[in-house]
Design a protein around this motif. Sequence first.
Motif, short mmCIF file in Angstrom:
data_model
loop_
_atom_site.label_atom_id
_atom_site.label_comp_id
_atom_site.label_asym_id
_atom_site.label_seq_id
_atom_site.Cartn_x
_atom_site.Cartn_y
_atom_site.Cartn_z
N TRP A 1 39.94 42.33 48.91
CA TRP A 1 39.84 42.57 50.36
C TRP A 1 41.08 42.06 51.07
CZ3 TRP A 1 39.26 38.35 53.83
CH2 TRP A 1 38.88 38.67 55.14
N LEU B 1 34.26 48.19 48.01
CA LEU B 1 33.93 46.80 47.73
C LEU B 1 32.46 46.50 48.03
CD1 LEU B 1 37.03 44.85 49.12
CD2 LEU B 1 36.33 45.04 46.74
N ILE B 2 31.97 47.02 49.14
CA ILE B 2 30.59 46.71 49.52
C ILE B 2 29.61 47.33 48.53
CG2 ILE B 2 28.82 46.89 51.29
CD1 ILE B 2 30.99 46.90 53.37
N PHE B 3 29.85 48.57 48.15
CA PHE B 3 28.93 49.20 47.19
C PHE B 3 29.00 48.51 45.83
CE2 PHE B 3 26.60 52.35 49.34
CZ PHE B 3 27.41 52.91 50.31
N PHE C 1 37.49 48.91 51.35
CA PHE C 1 36.39 48.15 51.95
C PHE C 1 35.04 48.77 51.60
CE2 PHE C 1 39.37 45.61 53.77
CZ PHE C 1 39.88 45.92 55.02
N VAL C 2 34.93 50.08 51.78
CA VAL C 2 33.66 50.74 51.50
C VAL C 2 33.28 50.54 50.03
CG1 VAL C 2 32.42 52.93 51.45
CG2 VAL C 2 34.02 52.46 53.29
N MET D 1 25.42 42.62 42.49
CA MET D 1 24.45 41.59 42.84
C MET D 1 23.07 41.95 42.32
SD MET D 1 25.46 38.86 44.04
CE MET D 1 23.86 38.13 44.41
N SER E 1 44.26 44.38 52.91
CA SER E 1 44.37 44.32 54.36
C SER E 1 45.55 43.43 54.78
CB SER E 1 43.08 43.84 55.00
OG SER E 1 42.66 42.62 54.42
N TYR F 1 29.70 45.37 45.43
CA TYR F 1 28.97 44.13 45.64
C TYR F 1 27.46 44.35 45.50
CZ TYR F 1 26.67 40.37 48.18
OH TYR F 1 25.82 39.36 48.55
N ALA F 2 26.94 45.38 46.17
CA ALA F 2 25.50 45.62 46.15
C ALA F 2 25.02 45.88 44.72
CB ALA F 2 25.15 46.79 47.06
N TRP F 3 25.78 46.68 44.00
CA TRP F 3 25.40 47.07 42.65
C TRP F 3 25.45 45.88 41.70
CZ3 TRP F 3 28.51 48.31 38.12
CH2 TRP F 3 27.80 49.03 37.15
N LEU G 1 40.60 50.87 54.24
CA LEU G 1 39.23 51.24 54.61
C LEU G 1 38.46 51.76 53.41
CD1 LEU G 1 40.48 50.93 57.41
CD2 LEU G 1 39.26 52.97 58.11
N ILE G 2 39.12 52.61 52.62
CA ILE G 2 38.46 53.15 51.44
C ILE G 2 38.06 52.02 50.50
CG2 ILE G 2 38.79 54.60 49.39
CD1 ILE G 2 40.65 56.35 51.08
N VAL H 1 31.79 37.20 44.75
CA VAL H 1 32.28 37.23 46.13
C VAL H 1 33.75 36.86 46.18
CG1 VAL H 1 32.10 36.06 48.35
CG2 VAL H 1 30.03 36.83 47.21
N LEU I 1 36.70 39.28 47.57
CA LEU I 1 37.49 38.90 48.74
C LEU I 1 38.98 38.85 48.44
CD1 LEU I 1 35.24 36.27 50.52
CD2 LEU I 1 35.70 38.62 51.17
#
Lengths: 580, 102
Positions: free
Chosen positions: B42, B83-85, B80-81, B91, B46, B87-89, B77-78, B35, B39
């Motif tokens: 992130w 980063l989330i994927f 951000f998207v 984790m 931004s 993160y999911a992968w 924005l690109i 995380v 961040l």
Amino acid sequence: MRSLARIWTLYLGGFVGVIALLWALEKNGLVNQDGINYSFMFLTIGVYAVIGILSRTNKLDEYYVAGRSIPGIFNGMATGSDWMSAASFIGMAGLIYALGYEGMAYIMGWTGGYVLLAVFLAPYIRKFGQYTIPDFVASRYGEGFPRVAAVLAAILVSLTYLTAQVTGVGVIMSRFLHIDYKVGVFVGLLGILVCSFLGGMRAVTWTQVAQYIILIIAYMVPVVALSYRFTGVPVPQVMYGEALQNINTLEAAQGIEKAFIAPFNDWSPVMFIALTICLMAGTAGLPHILVRFYTVPSVRESRYSVGWALLFIFLLYFTAPAYATFTRWEILANTVGQAIDSLPAWVQNWQATGLLSITDANADGILQFAELQLHNDAVVLSMPEIAGLPAVVAGLIAAGGLAAALSTADGLLMVVATAISHDLYFKLINPKASDQVRLWISKILLIVVALVAAVLAQFQFQFIANIVAWAFSLAAASFFPVLVLGIWWKRATKTAAVSGMLTGLAVTFAYIIYSRSTGHFLFGIRDTAAGIFGMPLNFLITWLVSYYTPAPAQEVQDAVEDLRYPKRLRQEPAAATGDD
Amino acid sequence: MGLAPTMTPKGRDCRLDSNEPERAKGHFRENGRLVFWLLVVWFLVSYGAAMFVAPLNQVTFLTGFPLGFYMGSQGSLIVFVALIFVYAWMMDKIDRKYGVEE
């Protein structure tokens, strides 16, 4: 999952088919703009009603959290349309048109928060797995005051936001169907209720998926066509770079000082950063978005679902600047410098609607940039005409805007209704209520709350856009700190959380009132970023007071630890709440 | 740290067994590290880019985007998207490593 994919592909095809049909009818002179608009509006509402009926349920689990059965990608689509309200659909491009670079605070603020949501909150909310956000606050911090504080914050944030949506629906109805605004609000109300009454969250989720498909198609068509017309390439999100270059050249040539791409000519850098922070933290603290992560089947899927949600949101958000830029280019290139009595047709048409006004301030008969006032909403709404598209597309935009407003309204309505029916009534007043009673109370409350919002919308508050921004600041100052600390810090206590939440709310409110009434801004920070004062205070107070109050009971600390692991490592306590 | 045996709940006692505290701490640490770095990225794309808009705008990107403006409107924005994927992968991998996946 495969059958779901097939169903929704059919739906998509069906919608495209309807567009094609209406276009054919238009070309043969069989239907006019009004006919098109009415067709689109009522066809789409009809579809939502059908989905609402097909999703009807008598099971609490399905009514509150869609039976926790929504696959991640569809949940992402639903979250996307839940998130994107009429403000995003119609207003955001206009915001960017007016503010230039400063508009990026909204673009980044309303997307960057999803990263915070993913890493700090969503998977833990899912592991927690109950029905509402006050449920989580009460479970973590204790029953009684924490739940009441959370209910208050949830209703405050969601009801204001809901009123803004109902207002938006009323405006869309009145503008496209030429009916009175107040009547439009009640027609919209019916639209909202057909999507939610019979099936609760289950119906709301699937209608939101349907609404996403409509709104994204509606949003893309005009600007793709325009990009093709202006640059030869139908990918506006890539081509608007060219538009930016042209804008720069034209602005220099016309002596316009406030350059579009130049930062901080409307706001101070502090305001820009503050607003971005408020919007991001607020995003991660909004109850109606947080509860979307109760509805997926697993913790793992909740994480991916946040990703899907942002991807679907991204599709609209990275297109919005294209709208703003192409419109600005069109105006600078083809409208400014023309004789005022021979402006392009679209300008004259839009003057009639009142969204565009021209005043010849220096009486030279020629239009200067400053003499043209363009209402924010006009940027999206006039695009079909600027692109020279058939009337069908204008109707499509209407359907898209309506879809965006209805989807958000439904999500918010569920939060307010469940806050009263589940959190106040069932948990605090009558814990022995049967499932059937709870269901009926929820349904009745849906209608009551929707009516309340409709009544509030009658006033058509002028500062409706501000109200939405305030909702974000309030969420950032109340829920965000308390939820994040609650999940990541076992030591956070009940007294601390309640103190923190109330402080955050109070300070944010106070600054909003202060800055609105005196017009004085601290460090250039406007009321729309009031949360920047409340949020850090909430964190600070929650942290400090926690140290001065007894640590939470071991079983609470264990429960917090347990949130971190997707697997059920502990035996769940006997279902004393009768929830699952 | 290998996979610990499957947890069996011991009646109504909800304490984690002797292996658990180590396993739990390791998982939490790796979660926290992931995380943190996500961040950092992130923040840079931004707020970082926002603080340097003017100089970044001197650079032109793709079809003519000033880079500062581009980061605000699309670039971040690109990321951000992504980063989330990511993160999911990641984790998911961390969960499996510590045997706490569903």
